[in-house]
Motif scaffolding. Structure first.
Motif, PDB file in Angstrom:
ATOM      1  N   VAL A  99      10.844   9.543 -16.302  1.00 33.99           N
ATOM      2  CA  VAL A  99      10.165   8.915 -15.174  1.00 33.99           C
ATOM      3  C   VAL A  99      10.872   7.598 -14.869  1.00 33.99           C
ATOM      4  CG1 VAL A  99       8.425   7.718 -16.586  1.00 33.99           C
ATOM      5  CG2 VAL A  99       7.895   8.325 -14.214  1.00 33.99           C
ATOM      6  N   GLY A 100      10.901   7.259 -13.594  1.00 23.68           N
ATOM      7  CA  GLY A 100      11.553   6.017 -13.198  1.00 23.68           C
ATOM      8  C   GLY A 100      11.113   5.572 -11.822  1.00 23.68           C
ATOM      9  N   LYS A 101      11.820   4.580 -11.317  1.00 26.13           N
ATOM     10  CA  LYS A 101      11.402   3.917 -10.089  1.00 26.13           C
ATOM     11  C   LYS A 101      12.376   4.052  -8.941  1.00 26.13           C
ATOM     12  CE  LYS A 101       9.315   0.458 -13.025  1.00 26.13           C
ATOM     13  NZ  LYS A 101       8.296  -0.495 -12.818  1.00 26.13           N
ATOM     14  N   SER A 102      13.492   4.774  -9.138  1.00 24.84           N
ATOM     15  CA  SER A 102      14.568   4.751  -8.148  1.00 24.84           C
ATOM     16  C   SER A 102      14.831   6.114  -7.537  1.00 24.84           C
ATOM     17  CB  SER A 102      15.859   4.266  -8.799  1.00 24.84           C
ATOM     18  OG  SER A 102      15.687   2.984  -9.330  1.00 24.84           O
ATOM     19  N   LEU A 103      15.134   6.118  -6.263  1.00 25.18           N
ATOM     20  CA  LEU A 103      15.619   7.308  -5.571  1.00 25.18           C
ATOM     21  C   LEU A 103      17.143   7.342  -5.679  1.00 25.18           C
ATOM     22  CD1 LEU A 103      13.314   7.139  -2.437  1.00 25.18           C
ATOM     23  CD2 LEU A 103      13.213   8.800  -4.293  1.00 25.18           C
ATOM     24  N   PRO A 104      17.789   8.468  -5.348  1.00 25.77           N
ATOM     25  CA  PRO A 104      19.244   8.549  -5.469  1.00 25.77           C
ATOM     26  C   PRO A 104      19.932   7.475  -4.631  1.00 25.77           C
ATOM     27  CG  PRO A 104      18.308  10.678  -4.906  1.00 25.77           C
ATOM     28  CD  PRO A 104      17.199   9.685  -4.841  1.00 25.77           C
ATOM     29  N   ASP A 145       0.799  -1.222   0.000  1.00 26.17           N
ATOM     30  CA  ASP A 145       0.000   0.000   0.000  1.00 26.17           C
ATOM     31  C   ASP A 145       0.832   1.272   0.000  1.00 26.17           C
ATOM     32  OD1 ASP A 145       0.988  -0.242   2.526  1.00 26.17           O
ATOM     33  OD2 ASP A 145      -0.906   0.151   3.544  1.00 26.17           O
ATOM     34  N   HIS A 146       2.169   1.185  -0.226  1.00 24.62           N
ATOM     35  CA  HIS A 146       2.995   2.389  -0.336  1.00 24.62           C
ATOM     36  C   HIS A 146       3.908   2.257  -1.546  1.00 24.62           C
ATOM     37  CE1 HIS A 146       6.180   5.381   1.112  1.00 24.62           C
ATOM     38  NE2 HIS A 146       5.203   6.003   0.500  1.00 24.62           N
ATOM     39  N   ARG A 147       3.768   3.209  -2.474  1.00 24.22           N
ATOM     40  CA  ARG A 147       4.532   3.170  -3.718  1.00 24.22           C
ATOM     41  C   ARG A 147       5.135   4.536  -3.996  1.00 24.22           C
ATOM     42  NH1 ARG A 147       2.186  -0.754  -8.007  1.00 24.22           N
ATOM     43  NH2 ARG A 147       4.152  -0.016  -8.776  1.00 24.22           N
ATOM     44  N   ILE A 148       6.132   4.577  -4.888  1.00 25.54           N
ATOM     45  CA  ILE A 148       6.761   5.839  -5.266  1.00 25.54           C
ATOM     46  C   ILE A 148       6.801   5.985  -6.778  1.00 25.54           C
ATOM     47  CG2 ILE A 148       8.202   5.895  -3.187  1.00 25.54           C
ATOM     48  CD1 ILE A 148      10.610   5.227  -5.022  1.00 25.54           C
ATOM     49  N   LEU A 149       6.899   7.233  -7.215  1.00 28.18           N
ATOM     50  CA  LEU A 149       7.105   7.578  -8.616  1.00 28.18           C
ATOM     51  C   LEU A 149       8.123   8.703  -8.628  1.00 28.18           C
ATOM     52  CD1 LEU A 149       6.071   7.064 -11.554  1.00 28.18           C
ATOM     53  CD2 LEU A 149       4.567   9.020 -11.193  1.00 28.18           C
ATOM     54  N   VAL A 150       9.155   8.582  -9.478  1.00 27.40           N
ATOM     55  CA  VAL A 150      10.262   9.528  -9.484  1.00 27.40           C
ATOM     56  C   VAL A 150      10.393  10.161 -10.866  1.00 27.40           C
ATOM     57  CG1 VAL A 150      12.739   9.830  -9.080  1.00 27.40           C
ATOM     58  CG2 VAL A 150      11.459   8.123  -7.755  1.00 27.40           C
ATOM     59  N   TRP A 151      10.472  11.498 -10.887  1.00 20.50           N
ATOM     60  CA  TRP A 151      10.677  12.261 -12.123  1.00 20.50           C
ATOM     61  C   TRP A 151      12.045  12.916 -12.090  1.00 20.50           C
ATOM     62  CZ3 TRP A 151       7.302  11.998 -16.063  1.00 20.50           C
ATOM     63  CH2 TRP A 151       6.004  11.550 -15.783  1.00 20.50           C
ATOM     64  N   LEU A 152      12.746  12.881 -13.233  1.00 16.87           N
ATOM     65  CA  LEU A 152      14.012  13.584 -13.401  1.00 16.87           C
ATOM     66  C   LEU A 152      13.821  14.628 -14.489  1.00 16.87           C
ATOM     67  CD1 LEU A 152      16.555  10.594 -13.495  1.00 16.87           C
ATOM     68  CD2 LEU A 152      15.740  11.888 -11.523  1.00 16.87           C
TER      69      LEU A 152
END
Length: 150
Positions: free
Chosen positions: A131-136, A116-123
Motif C-alpha cells: 500500500v502507498g500514496k503515489s500514482l505512476p 475532501d478528496h484522497r487516494i489510496l494505492v495498492w500494488l
C-alpha cells in the motif's frame, strides 16, 4: 416536525454514503458529506489475475487485470467512518487471498491527498501486496507491505 427533519437528514447522509463510481485518473468527483476516496489496485505481477471488489452495500464485480493494468473506484466515505471494501484475488480461477482494500484506519494511515478528496494505492507484486500514496510513476520508496501470499 423535528422527527421529519431528522429522518430527511439521515436519508441524505446514507444516500451519499454509498456513492460509488469507476474513477479515471483526474476525473471530477461528486459531492460527499464526508471525504471522497479513490482506491487504485495495480498489477505489478508477471501474469494477469482477477479481483472481486465488495463492500457491505455494493458489489463492484470481478475485474481481470493484465500485467501493469489497474482497477480503480471512487466512493464517499460514510458519515460514521464505517465504510469497508475488501478484495478477493484469484489466479487462474483459483482463490488466493482476501484483504481489506479500504477502511477508515487504512485510509488515514496510508492514504494521501488533502481536503475532501484522497487516494489510496495498492500494488500487487510477486512477493505480496503493498500500500502507498503515489500514482505512476511509482517511487522506489514509500511502500508498505501489508500482506504476504499465503
Amino acid at each position: 416536525m423535528k422527527t421529519l427533519n431528522f429522518l430527511l437528514l439521515c436519508l441524505i447522509l446514507t444516500t451519499n454514503a454509498s456513492s460509488i463510481a469507476k474513477t479515471p485518473i483526474g476525473s471530477a468527483k461528486k459531492f460527499c458529506i464526508a471525504t471522497h476516496w479513490t482506491v487504485y489496485i495495480y498489477n505489478l505481477m508477471n501474469e494477469p489475475f482477477t479481483i472481486h471488489i465488495k463492500s457491505r452495500n455494493d458489489d463492484l464485480g470481478s475485474h481481470t487485470l493484465g500485467v501493469n493494468e489497474n482497477e480503480n473506484w471512487g466512493f464517499c466515505e460514510n458519515f460514521w467512518g464505517t465504510t469497508l471494501f475488501w478484495v478477493d484475488i484469484f489466479f487462474n480461477g483459483t482463490w488466493k487471498t482476501s484483504w481489506h482494500a479500504w477502511d477508515h484506519i487504512v485510509g488515514l494511515q496510508y492514504g494521501s491527498g488533502h481536503g475532501d478528496h484522497r487516494i489510496l494505492v495498492w500494488l500487487v507484486k510477486e512477493d505480496g501486496i503493498y500500500v502507498g500514496k503515489s500514482l505512476p510513476p511509482f517511487p522506489v520508496d514509500g511502500w508498505t507491505k501489508l500482506y504476504n501470499w499465503p
